[in-house]
Design a protein around this motif. Structure first.
Motif, PDB file in Angstrom:
ATOM      1  N   HIS A 275     -15.554   9.138   3.179  1.00 40.67           N
ATOM      2  CA  HIS A 275     -15.687   8.005   2.269  1.00 40.67           C
ATOM      3  C   HIS A 275     -14.344   7.304   2.182  1.00 40.67           C
ATOM      4  O   HIS A 275     -13.300   7.934   2.268  1.00 40.67           O
ATOM      5  CB  HIS A 275     -16.095   8.481   0.881  1.00 40.67           C
ATOM      6  CG  HIS A 275     -17.523   8.917   0.799  1.00 40.67           C
ATOM      7  ND1 HIS A 275     -18.023   9.945   1.548  1.00 40.67           N
ATOM      8  CD2 HIS A 275     -18.564   8.465   0.060  1.00 40.67           C
ATOM      9  CE1 HIS A 275     -19.308  10.107   1.270  1.00 40.67           C
ATOM     10  NE2 HIS A 275     -19.668   9.213   0.364  1.00 40.67           N
ATOM     11  N   LEU A 276     -14.383   6.007   1.973  1.00 37.13           N
ATOM     12  CA  LEU A 276     -13.161   5.239   1.774  1.00 37.13           C
ATOM     13  C   LEU A 276     -13.191   4.676   0.366  1.00 37.13           C
ATOM     14  O   LEU A 276     -14.204   4.157  -0.079  1.00 37.13           O
ATOM     15  CB  LEU A 276     -13.076   4.101   2.796  1.00 37.13           C
ATOM     16  CG  LEU A 276     -13.022   4.537   4.256  1.00 37.13           C
ATOM     17  CD1 LEU A 276     -13.028   3.322   5.171  1.00 37.13           C
ATOM     18  CD2 LEU A 276     -11.787   5.376   4.526  1.00 37.13           C
ATOM     19  N   GLU A 277     -12.053   4.793  -0.317  1.00 36.33           N
ATOM     20  CA  GLU A 277     -11.979   4.277  -1.686  1.00 36.33           C
ATOM     21  C   GLU A 277     -10.611   3.701  -1.933  1.00 36.33           C
ATOM     22  O   GLU A 277      -9.624   4.179  -1.374  1.00 36.33           O
ATOM     23  CB  GLU A 277     -12.197   5.406  -2.695  1.00 36.33           C
ATOM     24  CG  GLU A 277     -13.644   5.726  -2.945  1.00 36.33           C
ATOM     25  CD  GLU A 277     -13.807   6.363  -4.322  1.00 36.33           C
ATOM     26  OE1 GLU A 277     -13.718   5.634  -5.319  1.00 36.33           O
ATOM     27  OE2 GLU A 277     -14.008   7.574  -4.385  1.00 36.33           O
ATOM     28  N   GLY A 278     -10.548   2.722  -2.801  1.00 42.66           N
ATOM     29  CA  GLY A 278      -9.278   2.124  -3.171  1.00 42.66           C
ATOM     30  C   GLY A 278      -8.281   3.127  -3.748  1.00 42.66           C
ATOM     31  O   GLY A 278      -7.083   2.936  -3.681  1.00 42.66           O
ATOM     32  N   TRP A 279      -8.802   4.229  -4.273  1.00 43.30           N
ATOM     33  CA  TRP A 279      -7.919   5.273  -4.806  1.00 43.30           C
ATOM     34  C   TRP A 279      -6.992   5.820  -3.736  1.00 43.30           C
ATOM     35  O   TRP A 279      -6.053   6.548  -4.053  1.00 43.30           O
ATOM     36  CB  TRP A 279      -8.700   6.475  -5.321  1.00 43.30           C
ATOM     37  CG  TRP A 279      -9.654   6.296  -6.451  1.00 43.30           C
ATOM     38  CD1 TRP A 279     -10.977   6.595  -6.415  1.00 43.30           C
ATOM     39  CD2 TRP A 279      -9.381   5.871  -7.786  1.00 43.30           C
ATOM     40  NE1 TRP A 279     -11.534   6.365  -7.650  1.00 43.30           N
ATOM     41  CE2 TRP A 279     -10.589   5.921  -8.499  1.00 43.30           C
ATOM     42  CE3 TRP A 279      -8.223   5.444  -8.442  1.00 43.30           C
ATOM     43  CZ2 TRP A 279     -10.686   5.562  -9.843  1.00 43.30           C
ATOM     44  CZ3 TRP A 279      -8.326   5.088  -9.772  1.00 43.30           C
ATOM     45  CH2 TRP A 279      -9.544   5.143 -10.467  1.00 43.30           C
ATOM     46  N   SER A 280      -7.297   5.577  -2.473  1.00 44.77           N
ATOM     47  CA  SER A 280      -6.499   6.219  -1.430  1.00 44.77           C
ATOM     48  C   SER A 280      -5.139   5.557  -1.284  1.00 44.77           C
ATOM     49  O   SER A 280      -4.323   5.996  -0.498  1.00 44.77           O
ATOM     50  CB  SER A 280      -7.237   6.183  -0.100  1.00 44.77           C
ATOM     51  OG  SER A 280      -7.354   4.858   0.328  1.00 44.77           O
ATOM     52  N   GLN A 281      -4.886   4.486  -2.050  1.00 43.83           N
ATOM     53  CA  GLN A 281      -3.560   3.879  -1.995  1.00 43.83           C
ATOM     54  C   GLN A 281      -2.627   4.573  -2.976  1.00 43.83           C
ATOM     55  O   GLN A 281      -2.934   4.721  -4.154  1.00 43.83           O
ATOM     56  CB  GLN A 281      -3.639   2.387  -2.324  1.00 43.83           C
ATOM     57  CG  GLN A 281      -2.257   1.724  -2.285  1.00 43.83           C
ATOM     58  CD  GLN A 281      -2.329   0.214  -2.484  1.00 43.83           C
ATOM     59  OE1 GLN A 281      -3.153  -0.465  -1.888  1.00 43.83           O
ATOM     60  NE2 GLN A 281      -1.464  -0.303  -3.336  1.00 43.83           N
ATOM     61  N   ALA A 282      -1.466   5.005  -2.466  1.00 42.63           N
ATOM     62  CA  ALA A 282      -0.430   5.611  -3.310  1.00 42.63           C
ATOM     63  C   ALA A 282       0.859   4.883  -2.982  1.00 42.63           C
ATOM     64  O   ALA A 282       1.399   5.030  -1.896  1.00 42.63           O
ATOM     65  CB  ALA A 282      -0.300   7.103  -3.018  1.00 42.63           C
ATOM     66  N   GLY A 283       1.355   4.073  -3.916  1.00 39.31           N
ATOM     67  CA  GLY A 283       2.518   3.256  -3.623  1.00 39.31           C
ATOM     68  C   GLY A 283       2.207   2.309  -2.469  1.00 39.31           C
ATOM     69  O   GLY A 283       1.187   1.626  -2.482  1.00 39.31           O
ATOM     70  N   ASP A 284       3.078   2.297  -1.462  1.00 35.18           N
ATOM     71  CA  ASP A 284       2.847   1.417  -0.314  1.00 35.18           C
ATOM     72  C   ASP A 284       1.980   2.067   0.756  1.00 35.18           C
ATOM     73  O   ASP A 284       1.645   1.438   1.753  1.00 35.18           O
ATOM     74  CB  ASP A 284       4.189   1.031   0.315  1.00 35.18           C
ATOM     75  CG  ASP A 284       5.044   0.235  -0.644  1.00 35.18           C
ATOM     76  OD1 ASP A 284       4.485  -0.666  -1.303  1.00 35.18           O
ATOM     77  OD2 ASP A 284       6.248   0.522  -0.750  1.00 35.18           O
ATOM     78  N   TYR A 285       1.666   3.331   0.549  1.00 35.50           N
ATOM     79  CA  TYR A 285       0.919   4.070   1.571  1.00 35.50           C
ATOM     80  C   TYR A 285      -0.571   4.092   1.281  1.00 35.50           C
ATOM     81  O   TYR A 285      -0.997   4.147   0.127  1.00 35.50           O
ATOM     82  CB  TYR A 285       1.400   5.521   1.635  1.00 35.50           C
ATOM     83  CG  TYR A 285       2.797   5.706   2.177  1.00 35.50           C
ATOM     84  CD1 TYR A 285       3.456   4.696   2.867  1.00 35.50           C
ATOM     85  CD2 TYR A 285       3.453   6.920   2.010  1.00 35.50           C
ATOM     86  CE1 TYR A 285       4.733   4.893   3.364  1.00 35.50           C
ATOM     87  CE2 TYR A 285       4.737   7.129   2.507  1.00 35.50           C
ATOM     88  CZ  TYR A 285       5.368   6.100   3.171  1.00 35.50           C
ATOM     89  OH  TYR A 285       6.631   6.300   3.657  1.00 35.50           O
ATOM     90  N   LEU A 286      -1.352   4.087   2.366  1.00 36.83           N
ATOM     91  CA  LEU A 286      -2.780   4.373   2.258  1.00 36.83           C
ATOM     92  C   LEU A 286      -3.055   5.665   3.016  1.00 36.83           C
ATOM     93  O   LEU A 286      -2.554   5.851   4.133  1.00 36.83           O
ATOM     94  CB  LEU A 286      -3.626   3.251   2.871  1.00 36.83           C
ATOM     95  CG  LEU A 286      -4.170   2.217   1.891  1.00 36.83           C
ATOM     96  CD1 LEU A 286      -3.060   1.274   1.480  1.00 36.83           C
ATOM     97  CD2 LEU A 286      -5.301   1.439   2.518  1.00 36.83           C
ATOM     98  N   PHE A 287      -3.847   6.541   2.393  1.00 35.75           N
ATOM     99  CA  PHE A 287      -4.205   7.825   3.002  1.00 35.75           C
ATOM    100  C   PHE A 287      -5.660   7.745   3.430  1.00 35.75           C
ATOM    101  O   PHE A 287      -6.554   7.625   2.590  1.00 35.75           O
ATOM    102  CB  PHE A 287      -3.999   8.960   1.996  1.00 35.75           C
ATOM    103  CG  PHE A 287      -2.547   9.195   1.678  1.00 35.75           C
ATOM    104  CD1 PHE A 287      -1.854   8.321   0.853  1.00 35.75           C
ATOM    105  CD2 PHE A 287      -1.865  10.269   2.231  1.00 35.75           C
ATOM    106  CE1 PHE A 287      -0.512   8.526   0.575  1.00 35.75           C
ATOM    107  CE2 PHE A 287      -0.530  10.488   1.956  1.00 35.75           C
ATOM    108  CZ  PHE A 287       0.158   9.613   1.125  1.00 35.75           C
ATOM    109  N   LEU A 288      -5.884   7.801   4.733  1.00 31.96           N
ATOM    110  CA  LEU A 288      -7.223   7.559   5.262  1.00 31.96           C
ATOM    111  C   LEU A 288      -7.722   8.778   6.026  1.00 31.96           C
ATOM    112  O   LEU A 288      -6.981   9.365   6.827  1.00 31.96           O
ATOM    113  CB  LEU A 288      -7.191   6.343   6.196  1.00 31.96           C
ATOM    114  CG  LEU A 288      -6.629   5.070   5.540  1.00 31.96           C
ATOM    115  CD1 LEU A 288      -6.304   4.010   6.582  1.00 31.96           C
ATOM    116  CD2 LEU A 288      -7.633   4.516   4.531  1.00 31.96           C
TER     117      LEU A 288
END
Lengths: 391, 104
Positions: free
Chosen positions: A250-263
């Motif tokens: 699943h992909l969710e906007g929560w995966s953004q932490a600071g400038d990083y996205l965790f996918l």
């Protein structure tokens, strides 16, 4: 007369608790009980169940969004059921069976429109959030022969705009419902094979769709006057054969932490990390114990919590964002399906489907705070989602 | 004569013995079917990202063919191979149940 008074008194006694308990809704949420068509209304201050509401149909892949007053949850059932749930009264305020098979939905920034992504019939239907009266119907016709696509990854973009992806059609569509009677649709064809889910970053700027049929994701910069889809993380599998996938990530906007996205990497035991400030270049790939399903950042962005696909789905891992390393691995129960943080991230609630419980952790100490019995729990949704784009 | 009949009935025919996993395993398989196969095919098997697995949708499929798909998956599609945890016998039993229809 006395009898009437007595009856009146009894009636008051029954009504009193609900009427007397004036309370806010900022610490409320719902836990979906996927197999029994019910949801628990929970509160996160004392970590208790307030009530169970039943009769919501097939909730096996249910998700929810919240109205801007955080009183009403809009719950999207697998069977096309759309339910408006009053969290304070613990009762159904409105309900409609709007399609045969659906996957999720979104709510407009002004709270007026609820849009649902449907598999059958493939497309998006839009409803008035007050009474769930139909407002617009957008069939996802992608081929000349009239073929309709299953729709995934629907996200609100601010205003009355929504983005979604056509799984079979390999397209991204933007729908502007400023005039709800005449939705303005912008279509982006040929984005890649089998987009399976999507996210929008918390600022509403980037819509990112994951592809099942290719190693890469598609990114749309919605701040550009003329957005053009382009690939990121292209060929992340480096030509290696992916593992079979036993549950779609699943992909969710929560995966953004600071400038990083965790996918989540499809078919790989890896989290892919990209940097927004460096044109979404790959920063790292973090080895994890299974195929990630959700990668969800704590609201402050310090940690990312990850759950996994069958058969390695009894484990949760915590990634420390500054070091990009897994710092904790533990098992809250069997078949971990979802994780939800309280608004400031002090707690995380984790559903363990096959253990019939939700487990609450302190995200600072990683100590267990509570266990809450629930029947085959899946999605957990807290009202703070109402305040965020893409939730 | 009657004794012979009883004996014949008691003797598990090879096909019967092969096609029915033990009761406990049958429960596990049906749970796996609804909960995990269900994440793509729907918990009611009416379809999701993956196609429906209801009897009418499978009427032109053979038990052997379905069992092969369960065990080996369909390369080039999201359907993964389940052979690592479902035996041939179990897959054929599941395929038969799917074609018959499974009460909720």
């Amino acid at each position: 007369m006395k009898a009437v008074l007595l009856a009146g008194g009894l009636l008051l006694a029954f009504l009193a608790p609900a009427a007397a308990q004036i309370r806010g809704t900022g610490d409320l949420g719902i836990v979906v009980e996927r197999a029994s068509g019910s949801v628990l209304i929970v509160e996160t201050t004392n970590r208790t169940v307030l009530s169970r509401v039943e009769g919501l149909g097939d909730l096996s892949h249910a998700s929810a969004v919240f109205g801007r007053d955080q009183r009403y949850a809009y719950i999207f059932g697998r069977d096309g059921g759309l339910t408006k749930l009053d969290l304070l009264r613990a009762e159904v305020a409105a309900r409609t069976l709007q399609a045969g098979n659906s996957i999720g939905g979104a709510i407009s920034a002004d709270g007026a429109l609820v849009a649902v992504a449907n598999y059958e019939p493939g497309g998006v239907r839009v409803f008035d959030s007050r009474d769930l009266a139909p407002v617009a119907d957008i069939p996802a016709i992608y081929a000349d022969d009239g073929a309709r696509s299953k729709v995934v990854g629907i996200e609100d973009l601010g205003g009355r705009r929504f983005a979604f992806s056509l799984y079979d059609g390999g397209q991204i569509w933007l729908a502007d419902l400023a005039d709800p009677e005449r939705p303005a649709i912008t279509r982006f064809p040929d984005i890649g094979r089998l987009p399976y889910d999507a996210l929008v970053t918390p600022d509403g700027r980037y819509y990112i769709a994951g592809l099942f049929g290719e190693d890469g994701l598609v990114l749309l910069d919605l701040w550009r006057p003329d957005p053009r889809p382009r690939r990121i993380l292209e060929g992340y599998g480096r030509g290696e054969q992916p593992l079979p996938v036993y549950k779609m990530p699943h992909l969710e906007g929560w995966s953004q932490a600071g400038d990083y996205l965790f996918l989540p990497a499809v078919g790989r035991h890896e989290l892919l990390v990209v940097d927004r400030r460096r044109d979404f270049a790959e920063v790292a790939r973090i080895p994890v114990q299974g195929q990630p399903v959700f990668a969800i950042a704590r609201p402050d962005g310090r940690q990312v919590w990850v759950n996994f696909a069958h058969p390695l789905n009894d484990t949760v891992q915590v990634v420390d964002v500054p070091s990009l390393e897994v710092v904790a691995t533990f098992s809250p129960g069997k078949a971990i399906l979802h994780m939800e943080f309280t608004p400031r991230g002090d707690q995380v609630w984790i559903s363990a489907r096959d253990s019939d419980r939700v487990v609450v952790y302190d995200t600072g100490t990683l100590e267990e705070l509570a266990r809450i019995e629930a029947r085959k729990p899946s999605g957990i949704f807290f009202t703070a989602r109402a305040n965020r784009i893409g939730f | 004569m009657r004794e012979l009949l009883v004996l014949l009935l008691l003797l598990p025919g090879p096909a019967v013995a092969e096609e029915a996993p033990p009761a406990e395993r049958r429960t596990e398989l049906l749970y796996l079917l609804r909960q995990d196969c269900g994440s793509c095919h729907g918990m009611t098997l009416a379809g999701g990202l993956g196609p429906a697995l209801l009897p009418e949708a499978l009427s032109d499929r053979t038990v052997e063919g379905l069992a092969e798909v369960i065990r080996a998956g369909i390369p080039g599609t999201p359907m993964p191979p389940w052979g690592f945890e479902i035996t041939g016998e179990e897959a054929r039993w599941l395929a038969r149940k799917l074609k018959e229809g499974i009460p909720p």
